[in-house]
Motif scaffolding. Structure first.
Motif, PDB file in Angstrom:
ATOM      1  N   TYR A   1       3.395  10.522  -6.704  1.00  0.00           N
ATOM      2  CA  TYR A   1       4.402  11.033  -7.636  1.00  0.00           C
ATOM      3  C   TYR A   1       3.772  11.338  -9.003  1.00  0.00           C
ATOM      4  CZ  TYR A   1       8.700  11.388 -10.327  1.00  0.00           C
ATOM      5  OH  TYR A   1       9.701  11.842 -11.144  1.00  0.00           O
ATOM      6  N   ILE A   2       2.924  10.441  -9.485  1.00  0.00           N
ATOM      7  CA  ILE A   2       2.251  10.678 -10.769  1.00  0.00           C
ATOM      8  C   ILE A   2       1.364  11.919 -10.681  1.00  0.00           C
ATOM      9  CG2 ILE A   2       0.581   9.751 -12.410  1.00  0.00           C
ATOM     10  CD1 ILE A   2       1.619   6.952 -11.703  1.00  0.00           C
ATOM     11  N   ALA A   3       0.649  12.065  -9.553  1.00  0.00           N
ATOM     12  CA  ALA A   3      -0.212  13.244  -9.373  1.00  0.00           C
ATOM     13  C   ALA A   3       0.606  14.523  -9.456  1.00  0.00           C
ATOM     14  CB  ALA A   3      -0.934  13.159  -8.029  1.00  0.00           C
ATOM     15  N   LEU A   4       1.788  14.524  -8.859  1.00  0.00           N
ATOM     16  CA  LEU A   4       2.643  15.712  -8.898  1.00  0.00           C
ATOM     17  C   LEU A   4       3.125  16.011 -10.320  1.00  0.00           C
ATOM     18  CD1 LEU A   4       4.843  15.040  -5.729  1.00  0.00           C
ATOM     19  CD2 LEU A   4       2.943  16.660  -5.933  1.00  0.00           C
ATOM     20  N   MET A   5       3.453  14.967 -11.062  1.00  0.00           N
ATOM     21  CA  MET A   5       4.012  15.153 -12.393  1.00  0.00           C
ATOM     22  C   MET A   5       2.965  15.632 -13.416  1.00  0.00           C
ATOM     23  SD  MET A   5       7.206  14.682 -12.116  1.00  0.00           S
ATOM     24  CE  MET A   5       7.044  15.404 -10.483  1.00  0.00           C
ATOM     25  N   VAL A   6       1.708  15.205 -13.255  1.00  0.00           N
ATOM     26  CA  VAL A   6       0.678  15.593 -14.237  1.00  0.00           C
ATOM     27  C   VAL A   6      -0.072  16.852 -13.828  1.00  0.00           C
ATOM     28  CG1 VAL A   6       0.374  13.185 -14.935  1.00  0.00           C
ATOM     29  CG2 VAL A   6      -1.145  14.155 -13.192  1.00  0.00           C
ATOM     30  N   ALA A   7       0.255  17.405 -12.647  1.00  0.00           N
ATOM     31  CA  ALA A   7      -0.531  18.529 -12.118  1.00  0.00           C
ATOM     32  C   ALA A   7      -0.490  19.754 -13.028  1.00  0.00           C
ATOM     33  CB  ALA A   7      -0.037  18.905 -10.723  1.00  0.00           C
ATOM     34  N   GLN A   8       0.603  19.955 -13.753  1.00  0.00           N
ATOM     35  CA  GLN A   8       0.725  21.161 -14.574  1.00  0.00           C
ATOM     36  C   GLN A   8      -0.058  21.059 -15.875  1.00  0.00           C
ATOM     37  OE1 GLN A   8       4.718  22.579 -14.892  1.00  0.00           O
ATOM     38  NE2 GLN A   8       4.229  24.204 -16.367  1.00  0.00           N
ATOM     39  N   THR A   9      -0.420  19.846 -16.259  1.00  0.00           N
ATOM     40  CA  THR A   9      -1.085  19.667 -17.553  1.00  0.00           C
ATOM     41  C   THR A   9      -2.503  19.139 -17.453  1.00  0.00           C
ATOM     42  OG1 THR A   9      -0.090  17.455 -17.731  1.00  0.00           O
ATOM     43  CG2 THR A   9       1.107  19.300 -18.748  1.00  0.00           C
ATOM     44  N   ASN A  10      -2.834  18.369 -16.415  1.00  0.00           N
ATOM     45  CA  ASN A  10      -4.157  17.743 -16.349  1.00  0.00           C
ATOM     46  C   ASN A  10      -4.624  17.691 -14.897  1.00  0.00           C
ATOM     47  OD1 ASN A  10      -6.381  15.915 -16.354  1.00  0.00           O
ATOM     48  ND2 ASN A  10      -5.636  15.024 -18.278  1.00  0.00           N
ATOM     49  N   ILE A  11      -5.490  18.605 -14.522  1.00  0.00           N
ATOM     50  CA  ILE A  11      -5.913  18.711 -13.134  1.00  0.00           C
ATOM     51  C   ILE A  11      -6.828  17.561 -12.723  1.00  0.00           C
ATOM     52  CG2 ILE A  11      -8.028  20.079 -13.414  1.00  0.00           C
ATOM     53  CD1 ILE A  11      -5.232  20.665 -10.815  1.00  0.00           C
ATOM     54  N   LEU A  12      -7.632  17.028 -13.691  1.00  0.00           N
ATOM     55  CA  LEU A  12      -8.516  15.903 -13.372  1.00  0.00           C
ATOM     56  C   LEU A  12      -7.700  14.667 -13.003  1.00  0.00           C
ATOM     57  CD1 LEU A  12     -11.303  14.615 -13.190  1.00  0.00           C
ATOM     58  CD2 LEU A  12     -11.185  14.144 -15.666  1.00  0.00           C
ATOM     59  N   SER A  13      -6.660  14.377 -13.773  1.00  0.00           N
ATOM     60  CA  SER A  13      -5.794  13.238 -13.453  1.00  0.00           C
ATOM     61  C   SER A  13      -5.126  13.436 -12.098  1.00  0.00           C
ATOM     62  CB  SER A  13      -4.726  13.068 -14.535  1.00  0.00           C
ATOM     63  OG  SER A  13      -5.318  12.775 -15.786  1.00  0.00           O
ATOM     64  N   THR A  14      -4.791  14.673 -11.772  1.00  0.00           N
ATOM     65  CA  THR A  14      -4.180  14.956 -10.479  1.00  0.00           C
ATOM     66  C   THR A  14      -5.121  14.587  -9.340  1.00  0.00           C
ATOM     67  OG1 THR A  14      -2.969  16.789 -11.473  1.00  0.00           O
ATOM     68  CG2 THR A  14      -3.057  16.731  -9.079  1.00  0.00           C
ATOM     69  N   PHE A  15      -6.387  14.990  -9.451  1.00  0.00           N
ATOM     70  CA  PHE A  15      -7.378  14.631  -8.434  1.00  0.00           C
ATOM     71  C   PHE A  15      -7.498  13.113  -8.303  1.00  0.00           C
ATOM     72  CE2 PHE A  15      -9.298  18.969  -8.699  1.00  0.00           C
ATOM     73  CZ  PHE A  15      -9.399  19.210  -7.344  1.00  0.00           C
ATOM     74  N   ILE A  16      -7.540  12.419  -9.438  1.00  0.00           N
ATOM     75  CA  ILE A  16      -7.720  10.962  -9.420  1.00  0.00           C
ATOM     76  C   ILE A  16      -6.551  10.273  -8.728  1.00  0.00           C
ATOM     77  CG2 ILE A  16      -7.814   8.904 -10.885  1.00  0.00           C
ATOM     78  CD1 ILE A  16      -9.398  10.610 -12.921  1.00  0.00           C
TER      79      ILE A  16
ATOM     80  N   SER B   1       0.826  -1.211   0.000  1.00  0.00           N
ATOM     81  CA  SER B   1       0.000   0.000   0.000  1.00  0.00           C
ATOM     82  C   SER B   1       0.860   1.261   0.000  1.00  0.00           C
ATOM     83  CB  SER B   1      -0.934   0.007   1.209  1.00  0.00           C
ATOM     84  OG  SER B   1      -1.833  -1.068   1.158  1.00  0.00           O
ATOM     85  N   MET B   2       1.945   1.255   0.772  1.00  0.00           N
ATOM     86  CA  MET B   2       2.818   2.428   0.814  1.00  0.00           C
ATOM     87  C   MET B   2       3.503   2.656  -0.531  1.00  0.00           C
ATOM     88  SD  MET B   2       2.636   4.053   3.660  1.00  0.00           S
ATOM     89  CE  MET B   2       4.116   5.065   3.662  1.00  0.00           C
ATOM     90  N   PHE B   3       3.984   1.576  -1.163  1.00  0.00           N
ATOM     91  CA  PHE B   3       4.636   1.722  -2.462  1.00  0.00           C
ATOM     92  C   PHE B   3       3.659   2.252  -3.515  1.00  0.00           C
ATOM     93  CE2 PHE B   3       7.696  -1.781  -1.025  1.00  0.00           C
ATOM     94  CZ  PHE B   3       8.676  -0.866  -0.690  1.00  0.00           C
ATOM     95  N   VAL B   4       2.454   1.692  -3.541  1.00  0.00           N
ATOM     96  CA  VAL B   4       1.453   2.133  -4.522  1.00  0.00           C
ATOM     97  C   VAL B   4       1.030   3.571  -4.241  1.00  0.00           C
ATOM     98  CG1 VAL B   4      -0.861   1.718  -5.436  1.00  0.00           C
ATOM     99  CG2 VAL B   4       0.636  -0.217  -4.923  1.00  0.00           C
ATOM    100  N   SER B   5       0.862   3.909  -2.961  1.00  0.00           N
ATOM    101  CA  SER B   5       0.486   5.273  -2.607  1.00  0.00           C
ATOM    102  C   SER B   5       1.560   6.275  -3.037  1.00  0.00           C
ATOM    103  CB  SER B   5       0.255   5.371  -1.088  1.00  0.00           C
ATOM    104  OG  SER B   5      -0.016   6.698  -0.699  1.00  0.00           O
ATOM    105  N   ALA B   6       2.825   5.920  -2.798  1.00  0.00           N
ATOM    106  CA  ALA B   6       3.933   6.804  -3.192  1.00  0.00           C
ATOM    107  C   ALA B   6       3.963   6.997  -4.709  1.00  0.00           C
ATOM    108  CB  ALA B   6       5.255   6.230  -2.706  1.00  0.00           C
ATOM    109  N   LEU B   7       3.726   5.910  -5.454  1.00  0.00           N
ATOM    110  CA  LEU B   7       3.695   6.006  -6.918  1.00  0.00           C
ATOM    111  C   LEU B   7       2.547   6.901  -7.385  1.00  0.00           C
ATOM    112  CD1 LEU B   7       4.708   5.091  -9.697  1.00  0.00           C
ATOM    113  CD2 LEU B   7       3.191   3.093  -9.503  1.00  0.00           C
ATOM    114  N   CYS B   8       1.368   6.715  -6.801  1.00  0.00           N
ATOM    115  CA  CYS B   8       0.203   7.544  -7.171  1.00  0.00           C
ATOM    116  C   CYS B   8       0.467   9.018  -6.875  1.00  0.00           C
ATOM    117  CB  CYS B   8      -1.041   7.070  -6.427  1.00  0.00           C
ATOM    118  SG  CYS B   8      -1.665   5.466  -6.967  1.00  0.00           S
TER     119      CYS B   8
END
Length: 498
Positions: free
Chosen positions: A374-389, A365-372
């Motif tokens: 990190y992805i949220a941070l990386m897509v935040a500048q281009t896609n806000i919906l993906s960031t929320f997800i 759970s911790m590994f998956v949470s950390a990955l999620c």
């Protein structure tokens, strides 16, 4: 007090006042007489009503925790705070809470718990209401008020669960404590929603601090009217209760001899040699670090991402848009409830096929949470919906672990040391976790902005880069739980032998 036998034989005498009745274990000792079932049913209903009052107050407790993050942008603009100073708001709150909790735990073991609870609710509600009248010129008083609210809420969080544990027998106690703790994510999410909603409706962030005191006043009245002045404490045996249903009553096992009493220092030394306890506590600390940072900064981070994308305009008016806090509050409620239930059920099923299931669930759970995250941070500048997800999935996998970590402690630590173990785990997880993470994220953001100039783009990037720390801490947390899996079988057998 009336003669119990007389009451059992006739069923006609008036009920003794609430402060003279016995609850919990002693309520089941009455077994004879034609009216016993009616009396027992009445007592059970009264116990559930008391638990409902305590759950309601717990809801308000955690709503007060997260009012500040819900209107963080307004507060930052109103008091002209940097990111570092803003993070310090939650750090002051958690530190005061952490330092006050052991004191109230000590008082709750020795003095009337109802009086302490009532005084705590009155105190933190009064301070919260008073903070709504603090002007922008006295920001230091606002910081002080958050620390005082932390002290008040500590009085409740440490004592209320012990009353619920005393009211109910083993199986029902598990259920009622689980319900009580479910109000933590619900209250946290509603804190965001209430704060953001009141700021939007009134156009003034001060009103966000004026609703929960009214709710606290109602809780105080219900406490006075419905909660007995005294409840029977369970002191005959040390009971260790697991949120997913594991109950260990070591002192009641047939043929088990009591071991010699040990000093607090001896207990701490023994716990330091228990590697399952050490590594799982460090994993919990990583969870608290990430949770504290997310809870404080996510709405502001999302706002800055939206400004960079051109979705919203920079907040220049008196009241800023709080839609991100509303959405994040809803995410916190949903993922918190679903995560706790899912984690407990997954652990229950997987334990049947793997003795190391609990730490492996936590690590995954911790590994998956950390990955999620990190992805949220990386897509935040281009896609806000993906960031929320991805933030929602990150929070969901974090929430999976809360119930499971509790179980790990309860079966790798012998019952006579569990109180000390829980106290140490709470202290370490707050001290190295959510007490400092909001402030750390803030000062890293400040340092980045100081080197690169003040612009909307860099205000977003500074927060984005500082948040990456949380992803790495999450990975470390997963590693700590993996290390736990190497020792858990041996430590579990050792705890069962003692």
């Amino acid at each position: 007090m009336q003669n119990p036998s007389a009451h059992e034989n006739t069923g006609l005498q008036p009920q003794p006042p609430p402060e003279e009745q016995n609850y919990g274990a002693t309520a089941t000792h009455v077994r004879q007489g034609p009216f016993v079932s009616v009396s027992r049913n009445g007592s059970a209903k009264r116990d559930y009503l008391i638990a409902a009052v305590l759950c309601y107050a717990n809801l308000i407790n955690f709503m007060d925790w997260f009012i500040v993050p819900g209107i963080l942008l307004d507060l930052q603009k109103s008091f002209e705070l940097s990111d570092g100073d803003t993070g310090l708001l939650q750090t002051v709150f958690i530190l005061c809470y952490m330092l006050a909790a052991p004191i109230f735990g000590y008082l709750g073991d020795r003095y009337n718990r109802k009086i302490i609870l009532g005084a705590g609710i009155f105190f933190w509600s009064g301070v919260t209401l008073g903070s709504s009248f603090i002007s922008e010129l006295y920001y230091w008083i606002f910081f002080l008020s958050r620390g005082l609210v932390g002290i008040g809420t500590a009085s409740y969080s440490t004592i209320a669960p012990t009353i619920i544990a005393d009211l109910f027998e083993e199986g029902r106690r598990t259920t009622m404590l689980s319900i009580f703790y479910i109000f933590i994510p619900v209250g946290s999410g509603l804190g965001y929603v209430l704060a953001a909603g009141m700021a939007d409706i009134t156009g003034d962030w001060h009103w966000a601090f004026r609703i929960t005191p009214c709710m606290g006043g109602l809780a105080l009245v219900l406490l006075i009217l419905l909660v007995p002045h005294r409840t029977q404490r369970r002191t005959a045996a040390h009971r260790a209760l697991s949120i997913s249903g594991t109950i260990r009553v070591a002192a009641e096992k047939p043929g088990l001899q009591r071991t010699a009493k040990t000093t607090w220092c001896q207990d701490v030394i023994s716990l330091a040699k228990n590697w399952s306890f050490v590594w799982s506590s460090l994993g919990l600390t990583a969870m608290a670090f990430v949770t504290g940072a997310l809870g404080m900064w996510v709405p502001l981070f999302l706002y800055r991402a939206q400004v960079v994308q051109g979705i919203v305009s920079p907040c220049l008016q008196e009241s800023c848009n709080s839609s991100n806090s509303l959405i994040f509050g809803g995410i916190t409620i949903g993922t918190g409830i679903l995560g706790v239930i899912t984690g407990a059920e997954a652990a229950r099923r997987l334990r049947k096929i793997n003795n190391k299931a609990d730490p492996l669930i936590c690590a995954t759970s911790m590994f998956v949470s950390a990955l999620c995250l990190y992805i949220a941070l990386m897509v935040a500048q281009t896609n806000i919906l993906s960031t929320f997800i991805f933030i929602a999935f990150g929070e969901l996998f974090l929430s999976v672990n809360w119930a499971v970590v509790t179980d790990i402690l309860l079966y790798v630590v012998t019952p006579r040391r569990q109180s000390t173990a829980i106290a140490l785990q709470i202290l370490v997880s707050h001290l190295l976790g959510d007490a400092g993470s909001p402030y750390l994220i803030g000062i890293i953001s400040n340092a980045i902005q100081a080197k690169n100039g003040c612009s909307f783009q860099w205000s977003f990037w500074s927060m984005q880069y500082s948040f990456i720390v949380c992803a790495f801490v999450g990975v470390f947390g997963g590693g700590f739980f993996l290390l736990t899996s190497f020792y858990i079988e041996e430590d579990r057998k050792e705890a069962e032998r003692l």
